[in-house]
Design an enzyme around this catalytic site. Structure first.
Site, mmCIF file in Angstrom:
data_model
loop_
_atom_site.group_PDB
_atom_site.id
_atom_site.type_symbol
_atom_site.label_atom_id
_atom_site.label_comp_id
_atom_site.label_asym_id
_atom_site.label_seq_id
_atom_site.Cartn_x
_atom_site.Cartn_y
_atom_site.Cartn_z
ATOM 1 N N LYS A 133 -18.899 -7.768 16.029
ATOM 2 C CA LYS A 133 -17.626 -8.438 16.533
ATOM 3 C C LYS A 133 -16.503 -8.433 15.179
ATOM 4 O O LYS A 133 -16.597 -8.814 14.546
ATOM 5 C CB LYS A 133 -17.673 -9.868 16.782
ATOM 6 N N GLU A 166 -20.384 -13.699 3.235
ATOM 7 C CA GLU A 166 -19.624 -13.345 2.236
ATOM 8 C C GLU A 166 -18.359 -14.150 2.463
ATOM 9 O O GLU A 166 -17.500 -13.825 3.362
ATOM 10 C CB GLU A 166 -19.159 -11.774 2.049
ATOM 11 N N CYS A 222 -10.867 -11.370 -0.841
ATOM 12 C CA CYS A 222 -11.486 -12.415 -1.209
ATOM 13 C C CYS A 222 -11.908 -12.545 -2.696
ATOM 14 O O CYS A 222 -11.955 -13.699 -3.295
ATOM 15 C CB CYS A 222 -13.020 -12.541 -0.618
ATOM 16 N N GLU A 247 -7.812 -21.535 -1.925
ATOM 17 C CA GLU A 247 -7.921 -20.166 -2.059
ATOM 18 C C GLU A 247 -6.254 -19.811 -1.556
ATOM 19 O O GLU A 247 -6.246 -20.651 -0.363
ATOM 20 C CB GLU A 247 -8.967 -19.528 -0.950
HETATM 21 C C1 SIN Z 1 -13.172 -8.850 -0.057
HETATM 22 O O1 SIN Z 1 -11.979 -9.363 0.257
HETATM 23 O O2 SIN Z 1 -14.147 -9.219 0.452
HETATM 24 C C2 SIN Z 1 -13.269 -7.280 -0.425
HETATM 25 C C3 SIN Z 1 -12.660 -6.905 -1.592
HETATM 26 C C4 SIN Z 1 -13.327 -5.614 -2.184
HETATM 27 O O3 SIN Z 1 -14.336 -5.154 -1.594
HETATM 28 O O4 SIN Z 1 -12.787 -5.224 -3.309
#
Ligand code: SIN
Length: 482
Positions: free
Chosen positions: A179, A255, A289, A384
């Protein structure tokens, strides 16, 4: 370049139960650069989800028996096809989520590198011989596919976050139902098309976009046949899915969010450190992230460092992500922009100063921003951001820097700049994060073989390398009496 409705690269039909399907309902995908729709994609339902699970069950029976070297060859062709279609894939990602085209070209390489690594590794999946205490017995382990995998992927890396999951799953002999994020479903559909062209058997990788994630996900979470959940996204949704997955005791990889600190010590090469902050903070308009979210600089060099960072940030070109010269594009959607603006307003109200940026340019474009004099209670130091804003905060001692860096519910990535080898080790070991970059602002770049994942509320499990592959394998113990 003009954005066209139904541009030749766009894909709108879902792929499941052996066919491309238009869907009874559709939802629009919007280009964040102009806020124009680029196409209407099939909006899959819970009934579609159930059909996909049935189809996956059948596909799994055959795929897990395919020789792993042969699985690797199909993966290799998939990898090669991504390069043959590099420009289309890059354009599609930029159209869907607004990342500058130079970055999405890089993402094609990044995404394909996970496939290449797993293509090579597929034939090395094996077991162990175990010495037994009884002479009349022999022991072995066998690595076997976990089974049907349900994957939920984000929009910020529309290709990379798919291949980082699908490549190890398929190499291991699992089948996947994906998805994709509703902001970037077309890249996922394009990848499914290339997988089939590469010789991937029907229903080994099914892609079902939906605009109603909770209703659509429910059948997967309840079904005993779905043995694994892999999710990249927010901590709040990850927690919910984790709870649901517990009912059928699925294997889980999560993650989740991050809030990365970047420590600059007084002995650092300040120009280099500032360049790395720019790379880490402003790539993908800060929507990564592992983006730097808080910059802690030792007081003696804080002013000089801030001046360099301000100069470099001021040079970034904010604009049309489809143009080669653009360094920073729009953010993905209004909700993201609202959050960025709220954090900046909150910081300014508490006495912060923007040395560059601080405002919206137009639409979803936010000027790359550096903030100083940021009050410790500011939202931006606690949550964040997922946007192009860099708050700089001074510290006095190494101990204080580590305390500030670790004072977070998140533990995904952290960075430190220093030329003192002893400090580099101390800091690397003391940071409570799954990924630590010492004098390196982008530790995941070009690295499909390293572990990627977080501690604390940043997630469960690791992707990449053998750690990522192991997530899709069960260890079976076989004891044989002679
Ligand atoms: C992510 O934002 O989780 C991926 C970042 C990355 O793989 O460098």
């Amino acid at each position: 370049m003009t954005v066209l409705l139904n541009d030749p690269v766009t894909r709108t039909q879902a792929y499941f139960d052996g066919e491309w399907r238009a869907g009874a309902r559709t939802f629009e995908v919007i280009h964040p650069g102009t806020l124009e729709p680029i196409g209407a994609v099939a909006d899959c339902t819970a009934d579609d989800a159930r059909r996909a699970i049935d189809a996956a069950e059948e596909a799994l029976r055959a795929w897990r028996q395919v020789n792993p070297y042969q699985r690797g060859q199909i993966l290799r062709r998939w990898h090669d096809l991504m390069f043959e279609h590099k420009e289309e894939l890059a354009r599609l990602m930029t159209l869907e989520m607004g990342k500058p085209i130079t970055e999405t070209r890089g993402e094609v390489h990044y995404a394909a590198s996970f496939i290449e690594w797993c293509a090579e590794e597929a034939g090395r999946i094996s077991g162990e011989r175990i010495s037994m205490r009884q002479n009349r017995k022999r022991g072995f382990t066998n690595a076997e596919p976990v089974g049907i995998v349900y994957a939920v992927t984000p929009w910020n890396f529309p290709a990379g976050m798919i291949t980082r999951k699908a490549a190890p799953a398929l190499a291991a002999g699992c089948v996947m139902i994906l998805k994709p994020a509703e902001q970037s479903p077309m890249t996922a559909l394009y990848l499914a098309e290339l997988w089939l062209q590469a010789g991937g058997p029907a229903n080994t990788l099914q892609v079902l976009p939906t605009n109603d994630a909770p209703a659509f996900s429910a059948p997967f979470m309840a079904d005993e046949r779905v043995r694994k959940l892999t999710f990249t996204g927010s901590t709040a949704v990850g927690r919910l899915l984790y709870t649901q997955a517990a009912q059928t005791l699925k294997r889980v990889s999560l993650e989740l969010g991050g809030h990365a600190p970047f420590l600059v010590f007084e002995d650092a090469d300040l120009e280099k450190a500032a360049r790395e902050v720019v790379g880490s903070k402003f790539r993908n308009a800060g929507q990564t992230c592992i983006s730097t979210n808080r910059i802690y600089v030792q007081r003696a060099v804080a002013e000089e460092f801030t001046a360099i960072l301000t100069r470099l940030t001021g040079k970034l070109v904010l604009g049309d992500p489809l143009l080669d010269g653009t360094g920073v594009g729009p953010v993905v959607e209004q909700a993201g922009l609202d959050k960025i603006q709220a954090q900046v307003q909150d910081a300014l109200q508490r006495g912060a100063r923007a040395t560059v940026g601080g405002t919206v340019k137009e639409g979803l474009y936010f000027h790359p921003t550096v903030l100083t004099d940021v009050h410790p209670d500011s939202l931006i130091l606690r949550e964040e951001t997922f946007g192009p804003v860099a708050p700089v905060v001074p510290f006095d001692t190494e101990e204080e820097a580590l305390r500030l860096a670790n004072a977070s519910e998140y533990g995904l990535a952290a960075y430190a700049y220093t030329r003192d080898l002893g400090r580099a080790w101390r800091v690397a070991e003391a940071l409570e994060y799954g990924i630590v970059g010492i004098n390196d602002g982008v530790p995941s770049a070009g690295a499909p073989h390293v572990p990627f994942g977080g501690m604390k509320n940043s997630g469960v499990g690791r992707e990449g390398g053998h750690w990522g592959l192991d997530e899709y394998l069960e260890t079976k113990f076989i004891s044989m009496g002679l």
